[in-house]
Scaffold this active site. Structure first.
Site, PDB file in Angstrom:
ATOM      1  N   THR A 373      51.468  13.620 -58.927  1.00 47.04           N
ATOM      2  CA  THR A 373      51.215  12.383 -58.188  1.00 47.04           C
ATOM      3  C   THR A 373      50.393  11.415 -59.027  1.00 47.04           C
ATOM      4  O   THR A 373      49.701  11.806 -59.974  1.00 47.04           O
ATOM      5  CB  THR A 373      50.437  12.647 -56.894  1.00 47.04           C
ATOM      6  OG1 THR A 373      49.062  12.948 -57.200  1.00 47.04           O
ATOM      7  CG2 THR A 373      51.041  13.786 -56.092  1.00 47.04           C
ATOM      8  N   ASP A 374      50.449  10.153 -58.661  1.00 48.01           N
ATOM      9  CA  ASP A 374      49.536   9.184 -59.259  1.00 48.01           C
ATOM     10  C   ASP A 374      48.118   9.475 -58.759  1.00 48.01           C
ATOM     11  O   ASP A 374      47.912  10.267 -57.832  1.00 48.01           O
ATOM     12  CB  ASP A 374      49.965   7.754 -58.906  1.00 48.01           C
ATOM     13  CG  ASP A 374      49.601   6.762 -59.994  1.00 48.01           C
ATOM     14  OD1 ASP A 374      48.593   6.979 -60.691  1.00 48.01           O
ATOM     15  OD2 ASP A 374      50.322   5.759 -60.154  1.00 48.01           O
ATOM     16  N   TRP A 375      47.150   8.827 -59.368  1.00 47.32           N
ATOM     17  CA  TRP A 375      45.742   9.193 -59.173  1.00 47.32           C
ATOM     18  C   TRP A 375      45.221   8.805 -57.788  1.00 47.32           C
ATOM     19  O   TRP A 375      45.394   7.686 -57.320  1.00 47.32           O
ATOM     20  CB  TRP A 375      44.898   8.533 -60.257  1.00 47.32           C
ATOM     21  CG  TRP A 375      44.599   9.421 -61.437  1.00 47.32           C
ATOM     22  CD1 TRP A 375      43.384   9.620 -62.014  1.00 47.32           C
ATOM     23  CD2 TRP A 375      45.511  10.251 -62.186  1.00 47.32           C
ATOM     24  NE1 TRP A 375      43.484  10.511 -63.068  1.00 47.32           N
ATOM     25  CE2 TRP A 375      44.776  10.911 -63.197  1.00 47.32           C
ATOM     26  CE3 TRP A 375      46.871  10.505 -62.100  1.00 47.32           C
ATOM     27  CZ2 TRP A 375      45.350  11.803 -64.104  1.00 47.32           C
ATOM     28  CZ3 TRP A 375      47.453  11.389 -62.998  1.00 47.32           C
ATOM     29  CH2 TRP A 375      46.700  12.022 -63.978  1.00 47.32           C
TER      30      TRP A 375
END
Length: 652
Positions: A373-375
Site C-alpha cells: 500500500t501507499d504510505w
C-alpha cells in the site's frame, strides 16, 4: 508603568515555567526512550556464527549450530523460503509485512536515543523498537547525510541488529528517488552524494530508453554502495491532468512513451525480465492503476483529492505503463490512495479494493510480485491524517483486514503488526492467507542475496558521483532541455553578452556572459520561472504539495511582463507541472523548458555550447479555462495548447 512592569514580570515567569516544564518533559522522554532501548537490546541474541560445510562457510542465522535449508545458499530459493516459513512464529510473520520510515544516527550509529545533531531522530521510534519489538525488517530511510559512509555504517549496524534476532532475518532498506537536483518532500530527495539527473519528466523529454536504462544501472550501483536495495519508484502514472502535483515524477502524458521508459528504468535497476538477482535493486512501481486522473488535479494524499475520475472513459489507457512494468517483472507494485470513481462496485480506495488488487492485478494480469500500500492509509501521522478513503469510519483493525482481504501483501508507512496477529488469532484472516504474503516477501529478500550477505563495504562509496556517472547525468540534463521558441534566432547568445539574470540562485555567475544587476543596462534578460501553484493550507505534508492553479496571479504576472518589456528576454520554464503563461510566452523572445537541470547547463545551452534536442512529454496549456475544460483521464485534450506534446526546436 507599574502595570507594564507587572505584566512583563508575569510573562517572564510564565516563559521560565514553560522552559522548565519543557526540560522536565524532555528529560522524561529521554529516560523513557533510553529504558525502552535497553529493554529491546537485552532481547537480542548473538551475531550469527559461521558454519563450515563442504569447505564452504555459511551464516548460522538461527544460532542452532547446524546448517538449516534457509541458511544454505546452494538450495533453491523456494526451498529456503518454505524452511524459514516453517520456523517463523505469528509475530515474526506479521512484522515482515510492514515498512515504515526510520531514522539513522548522525554518525551512522543506531538511532536508539535521539540526537540534537539531527532533529529528525526525534520523529521516529528507536531502531530497536521497530526491529526487536515489532519484528519489522523493511525500512524507508529519508535522511541525506553529506558523508556516504554514514549511510554505510548505519546499514551495517541495522543489519547486525537484524542478524541478532531469533531467525536472523536481514533488513531491506528502501528509498524515494535520490538523483534529482532539488528536494521534493514526500516524493524525492536531493541528489547530495549521488550523481545528478533531470526529473523523470526530463528523462521523458530525451525520448531515449537506452539513456533511461543507463540511469537505472548507475542508480543501482550508487544505491547498493550504501545499502539501499529497494527503490520506491518508478512512477508510471500518466500526467493527463495538468494540475496534479506529482507530474514531475512521471514520464509525461503519453502512455506508449511512459511504458517504454518504465520498462527501461526497471531493466536498469533490476536487471532483465527474468526477475530479481543479487545485483538488483528491487523497484516498487507506482501507483497502480495510475494516479494521474485526479479530480480537479487535487492529490489523493489528502481528502480534497480522494476521487480519481474518468470522464473520458479512459481507464484502460492508464494501465498501459503498468502492463509494461508487469512484463518487466517489477518486484513490487504500489496502489495509489484514491477511489476509482465508477470503476468498481465498491467505493473504496485502491489499497482496500479487492476488484482492483485481486481481480485486476492478481487475476487478470497474473501479477505475483509484492503489492504494498501507499504510505499511511491506516494511521494518522504527524505529516498527514490517514488516507483511508472509503474506510474513514472503520477501525484500524477493520482497515488492516480490508487491505489483506483485498490482496495486498505489505503496509506502507505503518508499524501495526499486532493488528495482523489479532486478526489471525480471532480467525478473521487465516494463517495460510498470511503465509501467501510472507512467501512473496521472503522470496524477494532471498533473491536479493540479503540472507547471505546484507553488509556493504565503506570502500564501495568510492563509486558514488564518479566522473563517468556525473558525466552521464549531465548528458541527460543537457538532452532534457527543450527549446520551445526562438524568435529571430536569438539563441544562442554570443559570448560576453551582457545579461540580467532573475530567478537563479543567489550568487550564481556564469563566466561566458557579462552580468549586470540592472535590467536597463543589459543586452538581454534571462528569466527563470517555476510553475505557479496554490499553497496548501491543510496538513503539514499538504503544505509542500504544489497543486491547483497553473497561472500567475495578475499582479505577479504584470510585474514579470514589465520586466520582459525592457529588453529581449529568454524565459526558462522550470517545469514540475505545465505552466499557463500565454502573455509571458508572447512577450518573450525565446522560451526554454527546463526539467530541473543545473543552472550552468541551462546557460551552456543559451550560449550554444550544445544544441537543444528535447521534446515536450506533455502539453503546455493556453489558458486556465482550457485546463478546467479538459477531461482528467484524457491525454492531449487541452483546447488550442500553447505548445503540443512532442514540440521541440533545434538551433538553425
Amino acid at each position: 508603568m507599574k502595570k507594564v512592569k507587572r505584566f512583563l514580570k508575569y510573562v517572564g515567569w510564565f516563559m521560565l515555567a514553560v522552559l522548565v516544564i519543557g526540560f522536565i518533559a524532555l528529560g522524561i522522554y529521554y529516560i523513557k526512550w533510553n529504558n525502552t532501548s535497553k529493554e529491546n537490546l537485552a532481547l537480542l541474541g548473538s551475531k550469527a556464527p559461521l558454519i563450515k560445510n563442504d569447505g564452504l562457510s555459511f551464516r548460522d542465522l538461527n544460532k542452532n549450530r547446524r546448517l538449516d535449508v534457509y541458511e544454505d545458499r546452494r538450495r533453491p530459493v523456494a526451498q529456503r523460503v518454505e524452511n524459514l516459513l516453517g520456523q517463523m512464529n505469528l509475530e515474526e510473520k506479521a512484522g515482515l509485512l510492514f515498512i515504515d520510515i526510520i531514522a539513522m544516527g548522525p554518525e551512522g550509529e543506531l538511532n536508539e536515543v535521539p540526537s540534537f545533531k539531527d532533529p529528525i531522530t526525534f520523529a521516529f521510534d528507536a531502531n530497536s523498537t521497530f526491529v526487536v519489538q515489532n519484528k519489522m525488517s523493511h525500512f524507508n530511510i529519508v535522511q541525506a547525510p553529506e558523508d556516504p559512509k554514514v549511510m554505510v555504517r548505519w546499514n551495517n549496524n541495522i543489519q547486525e541488529m537484524g542478524e541478532r534476532t531469533r531467525l536472523g532475518i536481514p533488513i531491506t532498506i528502501a528509498s524515494d528517488p535520490r538523483h534529482g537536483v532539488r528536494d521534493n518532500p514526500g516524493a524525492g530527495i536531493e541528489s547530495g552524494i549521488f550523481s545528478e539527473w533531470p526529473s523523470p519528466l526530463g528523462l521523458a523529454a530525451t525520448r531515449d530508453s537506452v539513456l533511461v536504462q543507463e540511469f537505472g544501472s548507475i542508480a543501482n550501483k550508487e544505491y547498493r554502495a550504501v545499502g539501499i536495495r529497494l527503490a520506491l519508484h518508478p512512477t508510471a502514472d500518466l500526467a493527463t491532468e495538468p494540475r496534479w502535483s506529482r507530474i514531475s515524477d512521471t514520464f509525461g502524458e503519453g502512455a506508449e512513451l511512459s511504458a517504454r521508459l518504465t520498462a527501461a528504468y526497471l531493466k536498469g535497476f533490476q536487471g532483465d525480465s527474468t526477475g530479481i538477482s543479487t545485483e538488483s535493486v528491487a523497484c516498487m512501481t507506482k501507483h497502480f492503476t495510475g494516479g494521474g486522473p485526479q479530480k480537479d488535479g487535487m492529490d489523493a494524499h489528502f481528502a480534497s483529492g480522494k476521487e480519481q475520475v474518468y470522464p473520458g472513459d479512459n481507464f484502460a489507457y492508464h494501465l498501459i505503463p503498468f502492463e509494461a512494468a508487469i512484463a518487466q517483472k517489477t518486484a513490487f507494485m504500489m496502489p495509489y490512495y484514491g477511489i476509482p470513481v465508477d470503476q468498481t462496485k465498491e467505493k473504496v480506495a485502491f489499497g482496500f479494493n479487492k476488484e482492483i488488487i485481486t481481480g485486476l492485478l492478481r487475476n487478470t494480469y497474473a501479477y505475483d510480485g509484492i503489492i504494498c500500500t501507499d504510505w499511511a492509509i491506516i494511521s494518522d501521522t504527524f505529516a498527514k491524517p490517514a488516507s483511508d478513503w472509503g474506510m474513514e469510519d472503520s477501525t484500524p483493525l477493520e482497515k488492516v483486514q480490508k487491505v489483506i482481504d483485498a490482496g495486498c501483501d505489505m503496509f506502507g508507512g505503518e508499524a501495526l503488526p499486532e493488528l495482523v496477529v489479532q486478526l489471525v488469532q480471532e480467525k478473521k484472516i487465516s494463517e495460510e492467507r498470511l503465509n501467501a504474503s510472507v512467501r512473496r516477501v521472503l522470496k524477494n529478500k532471498f533473491d536479493l542475496g540479503l540472507f547471505d550477505n546484507p553488509y556493504v563495504n565503506e570502500k564501495d562509496v568510492n563509486s558514488l558521483r564518479s566522473t563517468a556517472f556525473m558525466a552521464k547525468g549531465k548528458q541527460a540534463q543537457r538532452r532534457s532541455l527543450t527549446l520551445l521558441k526562438n524568435e529571430k534566432e536569438l539563441l544562442p547568445l554570443s559570448k560576453k553578452s551582457k545579461v540580467y539574470l532573475q530567478g537563479f540562485n543567489d550568487g550564481f555567475s556564469y563566466p561566458d556572459l557579462s552580468q549586470t544587476d540592472d535590467p536597463e543596462d543589459a543586452d538581454y534578460i534571462i528569466l527563470k520561472l517555476n510553475t505557479p501553484y496554490e499553497p496548501g493550507n491543510g496538513s503539514f505534508l499538504e503544505r509542500f504539495f504544489k497543486q491547483g492553479r497553473l497561472d500567475f496571479p495578475e499582479k505577479e504576472r504584470d510585474a514579470l511582463l514589465d520586466l520582459i518589456s525592457k529588453k529581449p528576454t529568454i524565459t526558462v520554464l522550470s517545469i514540475d507541472r505545465p505552466p499557463v503563461i500565454p502573455e509571458i510566452d508572447f512577450a518573450s523572445t525565446a522560451v526554454i523548458a527546463d526539467f530541473f537541470a543545473s543552472e550552468n547547463i541551462i546557460l551552456d545551452l543559451i550560449t550554444g555550447k550544445f544544441g537543444p534536442t528535447g521534446k515536450l512529454p506533455l502539453e503546455i496549456p493556453s489558458s486556465m479555462e482550457a485546463v478546467k475544460a479538459q477531461k482528467e483521464d484524457l491525454p492531449y485534450d487541452s483546447a488550442s495548447p500553447l505548445y503540443t506534446f512532442g514540440h521541440g526546436l533545434g538551433y538553425q
